[in-house]
Design a protein around this motif. Sequence first.
Motif, PDB file in Angstrom:
ATOM      1  N   PHE A   1       7.386 -18.852   8.702  1.00 25.06           N
ATOM      2  CA  PHE A   1       7.062 -19.457   7.319  1.00 25.06           C
ATOM      3  C   PHE A   1       6.558 -20.481   7.307  1.00 25.06           C
ATOM      4  O   PHE A   1       6.931 -21.737   6.688  1.00 25.06           O
ATOM      5  CB  PHE A   1       8.519 -19.199   6.489  1.00 25.06           C
TER       6      PHE A   1
ATOM      7  N   ASN B   1       2.037 -16.148   6.449  1.00 27.49           N
ATOM      8  CA  ASN B   1       1.994 -17.659   6.837  1.00 27.49           C
ATOM      9  C   ASN B   1       2.585 -17.640   8.216  1.00 27.49           C
ATOM     10  O   ASN B   1       3.634 -18.488   8.351  1.00 27.49           O
ATOM     11  CB  ASN B   1       2.569 -18.428   5.667  1.00 27.49           C
TER      12      ASN B   1
ATOM     13  N   PRO C   1       5.770 -10.546   0.927  1.00 28.95           N
ATOM     14  CA  PRO C   1       5.762 -11.361   2.310  1.00 28.95           C
ATOM     15  C   PRO C   1       6.333 -10.382   3.488  1.00 28.95           C
ATOM     16  O   PRO C   1       5.893 -10.726   4.582  1.00 28.95           O
ATOM     17  CB  PRO C   1       6.779 -12.417   2.128  1.00 28.95           C
TER      18      PRO C   1
ATOM     19  N   LYS D   1       9.860 -19.209   0.988  1.00 25.84           N
ATOM     20  CA  LYS D   1       8.648 -19.567   1.740  1.00 25.84           C
ATOM     21  C   LYS D   1       8.789 -21.007   2.415  1.00 25.84           C
ATOM     22  O   LYS D   1       7.868 -21.350   3.411  1.00 25.84           O
ATOM     23  CB  LYS D   1       7.328 -19.679   0.956  1.00 25.84           C
TER      24      LYS D   1
ATOM     25  N   ARG E   1       2.626 -28.198   1.487  1.00 22.27           N
ATOM     26  CA  ARG E   1       3.223 -26.944   0.669  1.00 22.27           C
ATOM     27  C   ARG E   1       3.039 -26.903  -0.610  1.00 22.27           C
ATOM     28  O   ARG E   1       3.469 -26.072  -1.553  1.00 22.27           O
ATOM     29  CB  ARG E   1       4.709 -26.909   1.051  1.00 22.27           C
TER      30      ARG E   1
ATOM     31  N   ASN F   1      -2.860 -13.545   0.677  1.00 23.77           N
ATOM     32  CA  ASN F   1      -1.975 -14.515   0.285  1.00 23.77           C
ATOM     33  C   ASN F   1      -2.651 -15.866   0.292  1.00 23.77           C
ATOM     34  O   ASN F   1      -2.136 -16.831   0.092  1.00 23.77           O
ATOM     35  CB  ASN F   1      -0.629 -14.676   1.190  1.00 23.77           C
TER      36      ASN F   1
END
Lengths: 167, 551, 119
Positions: free
Chosen positions: B161, B121, B38, A85, B243, C5
């Motif tokens: 991302f 994202n 994802p 991520k 993050r 998410n």
Amino acid sequence: MPVLSIAVGSDPAPINDNWVRLADGAAPNATDRVIVPFARLKGGDNQIFGAAAVGVELGGADQVEDLKPWLDRLSIVVLRFATFKDGRLFTSARMLRQRLGFKGDVRAAGDFLPDQTAFLLRTGVSSLEVSDTFPVDAAASSARAYSVRYQHAVDGLPAAYDERHAP
Amino acid sequence: MYIYDKFDQTIVRERVAEFRGQVQRRLAGELSEDQFRPLRLMNGLYLQLHAYMLRVAIPYGTMSSAQLKKLAYIAQTYDRGYGHFTTRQNIQYNWIKLEQVPDLLNDLAEVQLHGIQTSGNCIRNVTADQFSGVAGDEIEDPRIVSEAVRQWSTFHPEFSFLPRKFKIAVNGAARDRAAIQFHDIGIQVVRGPEGDVGYAIYAGGGMGRTPVVAPLIRAFLPKAELLSYLEAILRVYNRHGRRDNIYKARIKILVREIGAEEFTRQVEAEWALLRNEGVNLPEAEMSRIQKFFAPPPYEKIAAPVVAFEQARASNPAFARWVETNVHTHKVPGYGVVTISLKPVGGIPGDATAEQMSQIADLAEKYSFAEVRVTHVQNLVLPNVKQADLFAVWQQLGKIGFADANLGLIGDIIACPGLDYCALANARSIPVAQQISERFRTPERMKEIGPLQIKISGCINACGHHHAGHIGILGVERAGEELYQITLGGAGDETASIGELLGPGFKGDQVVDAVEKIVNTYIELRQPGEEFLAAYRRVGKAPFKERLYASA
Amino acid sequence: MADENTQVIEPSEISAHRRSNKAAGGKIATGNRLRDGVVIYLAANGEWTTDVDQARRETTADGEAALKGALDAAFKANYLIDAAVIDTVPSDTKPARLREQIRAVGPTVRPDLARRANW
């Protein structure tokens, strides 16, 4: 760990990698190709440049601009994904190539997904450090998934708008 | 509207093929759920309470009648005969089977639709004013730049991302119908000092648990430089957005933590370099896109349109609908029809396959085959001749969508809430249904006047409750649904965040509470004063007093 | 419009910290079937069922461990996702929380789509 080279227009291919991680504080052998953590470079440890070749490993939080003082003496920059991520590393790769003009190997390591191979390739990554169980086929299909792109990136491929207006 | 060429079509086709492979790997056990999640999210595929949910992108809310027909077909073939239009101008299906998704996407691709970047994202589907191109107060059709942004953001190699999702909205008119200041980036088309068209850029707005009205970070950006500027914002955000904590990862937190001034400085510094790195769209491409949004071949129509005026004079219900649901068109003799998907007691934003299909037919016949989705979960027929309005209204009546409540108390936004959503803490839809039942008569709605109620079933605020004149937030307290009420939010060019009135209400008390608020407003308003204006004049005290006095 | 998410929550943790107030009730195991997303429960016969009334209800720590074991095995076999052990009311397989009741029955606003009558 196995290493795959990636490039536009060809499938990921295993390469014989002889980079070694230099242990903390250890001096390199003159014949070694060594990779050190960024902290060691920043610490001003010049003995590492006694190695045959030198590389550095960055994490997501590292700023690539900070590499400038050493960049022309580095042969490889490893970008380590603590998690897939961590999209900062795509920016790091792209800036290394476009902003800093780095010509050496840019290697992704860590937790990236094989399905991210297309993005890695586009942002200028040239090799992947992978586990023994890494699904090379999945990375290969990612690399060739798209024949059209909407943006310019590092790979030099034309964007859709270039192709639309090509003479 | 924009029509794909072979390049666009290829990308969508290749996406279907890629996702088909990923689904196969997941079903074969080659991908774990952690790895697959994802990947499916970036294709708009969620797991909700009852099944998978697929969100299909409707770029900047514009679609053709053929596309809407296909959405109806998808509802019929792969779902349970209905879909839900969302506050991001998308549609979502609630009963999707993973194993069928590749075929479904293949069907969608036939009409140039997909689920790309409707979740995850990354940069989400760009939204725009639903009256683009037909409103009289417009500087430039915002869909031109929206399409440029759509292409630029699709599979962006650097920004797929991000720390969190990223939403961009574009508005081209003086009136903000796209709630741009509640977006990560809001783009407002403006005229520069020399009269040239450019953009004002807002950044760092959003709803969720930390609602923020976006600050202006650049008053004028030349048209040709938009993409490099967006890229600079995204790069600063991608590198420096947090993050470590998912609740602090949106750009609004970054902007707030370092301050709008410092954020702007960083963006400008990055932009100074990026603008010369080949990111901006060539002029030729911008004009190619622009041509797709040329006005359709309107007829020259002499005013007044006699049949229309007669129908209006003789049929009060039709007249009421015209007054509330038909917006002035920039071309004389035409009207912009908003189809309310908020029938009394209905589920806001839901439409059956049959209803979608009928609306597609109406668009085909009466509106140059074009339909819009609004962020208030309604549909729009942008180009209806006044002479056809009566026929359209009658047809809409047959499918239950002729309610004359646009912008009124019955025109409620509600997220799917705990009836469908895995994140919800409380139900939203039943609250909306009860309110619309309570205020069901046209007379009552008219008496109250413009009033926007927005309901979210959790703090993520998909129901835009922060921007509701009356906002309702469902929470869970000791195992029970509880609803908090805020007043004074607005999502237009006077954007503001609603203020919490006091302790929450149980499900069976919410409607009474709303009615008390409405009655308080009616008693204290000055002649012609709308709810929001009255609230801004008197503040929350009188409402609070009334609401909790007898509780 | 919800965002899966937004929160990364282990489903089993949900049951641990959000459904622990019904100590007098039992436990059942649930998840969504991977291939089609359908809500399923571990049945008394060891199979998976879409019918909550057939769910295997446990009231002891050992029983709950067995439920978790079955969920874990099914998750690893890529049969289900979003695995969770959830609380029930006393002496019935009716889930304790409204959220799980809605999962078992269907959206409260669409009785026409209900999988069973509401309790």
